[in-house]
Write an enzyme that holds these catalytic residues in place. Structure first.
Site, PDB file in Angstrom:
ATOM      1  N   SER A 139       0.809  -1.291  -0.003  1.00 56.19           N
ATOM      2  CA  SER A 139       0.036  -0.042  -0.042  1.00 56.19           C
ATOM      3  C   SER A 139       0.804   1.242  -0.042  1.00 56.19           C
ATOM      4  CB  SER A 139      -1.006   0.150   1.374  1.00 56.19           C
ATOM      5  OG  SER A 139      -1.534   1.298   1.422  1.00 56.19           O
ATOM      6  N   HIS A 155      -1.219  -1.313  -4.244  1.00 59.37           N
ATOM      7  CA  HIS A 155      -2.394  -0.982  -3.591  1.00 59.37           C
ATOM      8  C   HIS A 155      -2.407   0.438  -3.371  1.00 59.37           C
ATOM      9  CE1 HIS A 155      -6.007  -2.169  -0.955  1.00 59.37           C
ATOM     10  NE2 HIS A 155      -5.681  -1.253  -0.052  1.00 59.37           N
ATOM     11  N   ASP A 191      -4.946   3.512  -1.985  1.00 48.62           N
ATOM     12  CA  ASP A 191      -5.889   3.870  -1.222  1.00 48.62           C
ATOM     13  C   ASP A 191      -6.591   5.206  -1.438  1.00 48.62           C
ATOM     14  OD1 ASP A 191      -6.051   1.556   0.767  1.00 48.62           O
ATOM     15  OD2 ASP A 191      -4.015   2.083   1.368  1.00 48.62           O
ATOM     16  N   MET A 207      -8.969   7.896  -0.289  1.00 48.08           N
ATOM     17  CA  MET A 207     -10.210   8.509   0.472  1.00 48.08           C
ATOM     18  C   MET A 207     -10.540   9.631   0.323  1.00 48.08           C
ATOM     19  SD  MET A 207      -7.721   7.074   3.692  1.00 48.08           S
ATOM     20  CE  MET A 207      -6.748   5.538   3.834  1.00 48.08           C
ATOM     21  N   HIS A 247      -8.073   0.851  -3.865  1.00 50.73           N
ATOM     22  CA  HIS A 247      -8.878   0.578  -2.966  1.00 50.73           C
ATOM     23  C   HIS A 247     -10.004   1.885  -2.643  1.00 50.73           C
ATOM     24  CE1 HIS A 247      -9.470  -0.371   1.613  1.00 50.73           C
ATOM     25  NE2 HIS A 247     -10.710  -0.327   1.016  1.00 50.73           N
ATOM     26  N   MET A 285     -12.283   4.150  -0.833  1.00 47.50           N
ATOM     27  CA  MET A 285     -12.770   4.328   0.528  1.00 47.50           C
ATOM     28  C   MET A 285     -13.603   5.683   0.469  1.00 47.50           C
ATOM     29  SD  MET A 285      -9.845   2.938   3.056  1.00 47.50           S
ATOM     30  CE  MET A 285      -8.749   2.942   1.439  1.00 47.50           C
ATOM     31  N   MET A 306     -11.806  -6.325   5.238  1.00 49.17           N
ATOM     32  CA  MET A 306     -10.871  -5.203   6.097  1.00 49.17           C
ATOM     33  C   MET A 306     -10.194  -6.011   7.452  1.00 49.17           C
ATOM     34  SD  MET A 306     -10.431  -2.658   4.159  1.00 49.17           S
ATOM     35  CE  MET A 306      -9.403  -1.728   5.463  1.00 49.17           C
ATOM     36  N   GLY A 345      -9.101   3.859   7.134  1.00 53.97           N
ATOM     37  CA  GLY A 345      -8.682   5.172   7.208  1.00 53.97           C
ATOM     38  C   GLY A 345      -7.271   5.510   7.339  1.00 53.97           C
ATOM     39  N   PHE A 346      -6.706   4.474   7.759  1.00 49.37           N
ATOM     40  CA  PHE A 346      -5.360   4.796   8.321  1.00 49.37           C
ATOM     41  C   PHE A 346      -4.466   3.654   8.156  1.00 49.37           C
ATOM     42  CE2 PHE A 346      -8.055   7.926  10.550  1.00 49.37           C
ATOM     43  CZ  PHE A 346      -7.378   9.308  10.183  1.00 49.37           C
ATOM     44  N   GLY A 363      -0.905   1.524   9.467  1.00 49.75           N
ATOM     45  CA  GLY A 363      -0.269   1.395  10.778  1.00 49.75           C
ATOM     46  C   GLY A 363      -0.893   0.946  12.041  1.00 49.75           C
ATOM     47  N   ASP A 374      -6.453  -6.676   4.390  1.00 53.03           N
ATOM     48  CA  ASP A 374      -6.053  -5.270   4.306  1.00 53.03           C
ATOM     49  C   ASP A 374      -5.840  -4.815   5.782  1.00 53.03           C
ATOM     50  OD1 ASP A 374      -5.228  -2.660   3.684  1.00 53.03           O
ATOM     51  OD2 ASP A 374      -6.714  -2.010   2.547  1.00 53.03           O
ATOM     52  N   GLY A 375      -4.829  -4.432   6.269  1.00 49.97           N
ATOM     53  CA  GLY A 375      -4.720  -3.594   7.646  1.00 49.97           C
ATOM     54  C   GLY A 375      -3.854  -4.478   8.614  1.00 49.97           C
ATOM     55  N   GLY A 376      -2.465  -4.061   9.006  1.00 49.95           N
ATOM     56  CA  GLY A 376      -1.933  -4.746   9.961  1.00 49.95           C
ATOM     57  C   GLY A 376      -1.318  -5.998   9.572  1.00 49.95           C
ATOM     58  N   GLY A 415       1.228  -2.377   4.172  1.00 51.42           N
ATOM     59  CA  GLY A 415       1.894  -0.717   3.820  1.00 51.42           C
ATOM     60  C   GLY A 415       3.102  -0.622   4.608  1.00 51.42           C
ATOM     61  N   SER A 416       3.054  -0.442   6.219  1.00 48.59           N
ATOM     62  CA  SER A 416       4.063  -0.253   6.933  1.00 48.59           C
ATOM     63  C   SER A 416       4.893  -1.260   6.781  1.00 48.59           C
ATOM     64  CB  SER A 416       3.626   0.315   8.435  1.00 48.59           C
ATOM     65  OG  SER A 416       2.540  -0.499   8.757  1.00 48.59           O
TER      66      SER A 416
HETATM   67  C1  DX5 Z   1      -6.411   1.285   5.556  1.00 45.51           C
HETATM   68  C2  DX5 Z   1      -5.748   1.212   4.213  1.00 45.51           C
HETATM   69  C3  DX5 Z   1      -4.708   0.304   4.231  1.00 45.51           C
HETATM   70  C4  DX5 Z   1      -3.412   0.500   4.808  1.00 45.51           C
HETATM   71  C5  DX5 Z   1      -2.614  -0.505   5.482  1.00 45.51           C
HETATM   72  O1  DX5 Z   1      -7.470   2.144   5.654  1.00 45.51           O
HETATM   73  O2  DX5 Z   1      -6.984   0.633   3.353  1.00 45.51           O
HETATM   74  O3  DX5 Z   1      -4.607  -0.261   2.832  1.00 45.51           O
HETATM   75  O4  DX5 Z   1      -2.669   1.264   3.902  1.00 45.51           O
HETATM   76  O5  DX5 Z   1      -1.682   0.080   6.118  1.00 45.51           O
HETATM   77  P1  DX5 Z   1      -0.804  -1.139   7.077  1.00 45.51           P
HETATM   78  O6  DX5 Z   1      -0.318  -2.364   6.249  1.00 45.51           O
HETATM   79  O7  DX5 Z   1       0.150  -0.277   7.414  1.00 45.51           O
HETATM   80  O8  DX5 Z   1      -1.843  -1.618   8.145  1.00 45.51           O
HETATM   81 ZN    ZN Z   2      -6.380  -0.421   1.507  1.00 44.70          ZN
END
Ligand code: DX5
Ligand code: ZN
Length: 223
Positions: free
Chosen positions: A10, A33, A35, A37, A66, A68, A137, A142-143, A145, A175-177, A197-198
């Protein structure tokens, strides 16, 4: 075998003003990916179709967008039109998810639908063939990390087993964490497509992180 596992970094975790260099760091990714928003569906704002079009023109790797955003019925086709390989909108935001997925496919994109943690997936069982990807999800959107929500695994496993029962080819994305310490759980529950992402952009060598994630995903994948 790692061929049926996809790792989609991401770029929410990338340096937005060095996007071309950041994209070059993830050349071994399956998809990028992206995002999107709108500060309405989620309380954060990223970029729109013109930025996505430029990323598309620059990236050697196809885009997994993606969305949002509110009112994807109106806005999602524009992302397919600029050439995104895959466009995923949120089930909670769409007025007519099946009609929208058909429009995305008619433009030439893969069509994906995403569900937030509180949204059940059972309503999608009858229409699985209308989608190329379902995104479960594993954080509130939204964010980047945030912490992986292991409580989403039973929902993912139900979706996986139902898809297998029906002979569906749909990809199951999380997606997420997602990191080297959480990806095995998601793979065991049935995910085959992993957004990180991170865990990727925070690594000293993103391409090595992608390889490590892909191997873990393949080793633990539910059959
Ligand atoms: C959150 C995003 C994710 C986000 C994942 O709303 O849809 O794609 O970038 O980031 P990490 O992998 O850091 O949780
Ligand atoms: Zn995403």
């Amino acid at each position: 075998m790692t061929g049926d596992i996809r790792i989609n970094p991401s770029i929410l975790a990338a340096d937005f003003v060095n996007m071309q260099a950041e994209l070059a760091r993830i050349a071994s990714a399956d998809f990028v990916h992206v995002d999107v928003m709108d500060n309405h569906f989620v309380p954060n704002l990223t970029f729109g179709p013109q930025m996505v079009e430029r990323i598309q023109a620059t990236s050697p790797v196809p885009l997994d967008v993606h969305l949002m955003i509110s009112d994807p019925d109106r806005w999602a086709p524009g992302y397919a039109e600029v050439g995104a390989a895959s466009v995923t909108f949120h089930l909670e935001a769409a007025t007519d998810p099946v009609a929208l997925a058909r429009r995305l496919r008619a433009i030439g994109s893969r069509a994906g639908v995403a569900v937030k943690p509180a949204t059940p997936v059972e309503g999608l069982f009858e229409v699985l063939d209308e989608f190329d990807q379902i995104l479960v999800m594993t954080v509130e959107p939204g964010f980047g990390g945030q912490s992986f929500m292991a409580d989403q695994m039973p929902k993912l496993a139900r979706l996986h087993d139902e898809a297998r029962r029906r002979g569906s080819q749909v990809w199951l994305q999380v997606d997420g964490g997602i990191s080297e310490s959480t990806i095995a759980q998601a793979a065991e529950a049935g995910a085959d497509t992993f957004v990180a992402g991170s865990a990727v952009f925070g690594a000293a060598e993103p391409d090595r992180a992608i390889t490590a994630l892909r191997r873990l995903g393949a080793d633990h994948h539910r059959h």
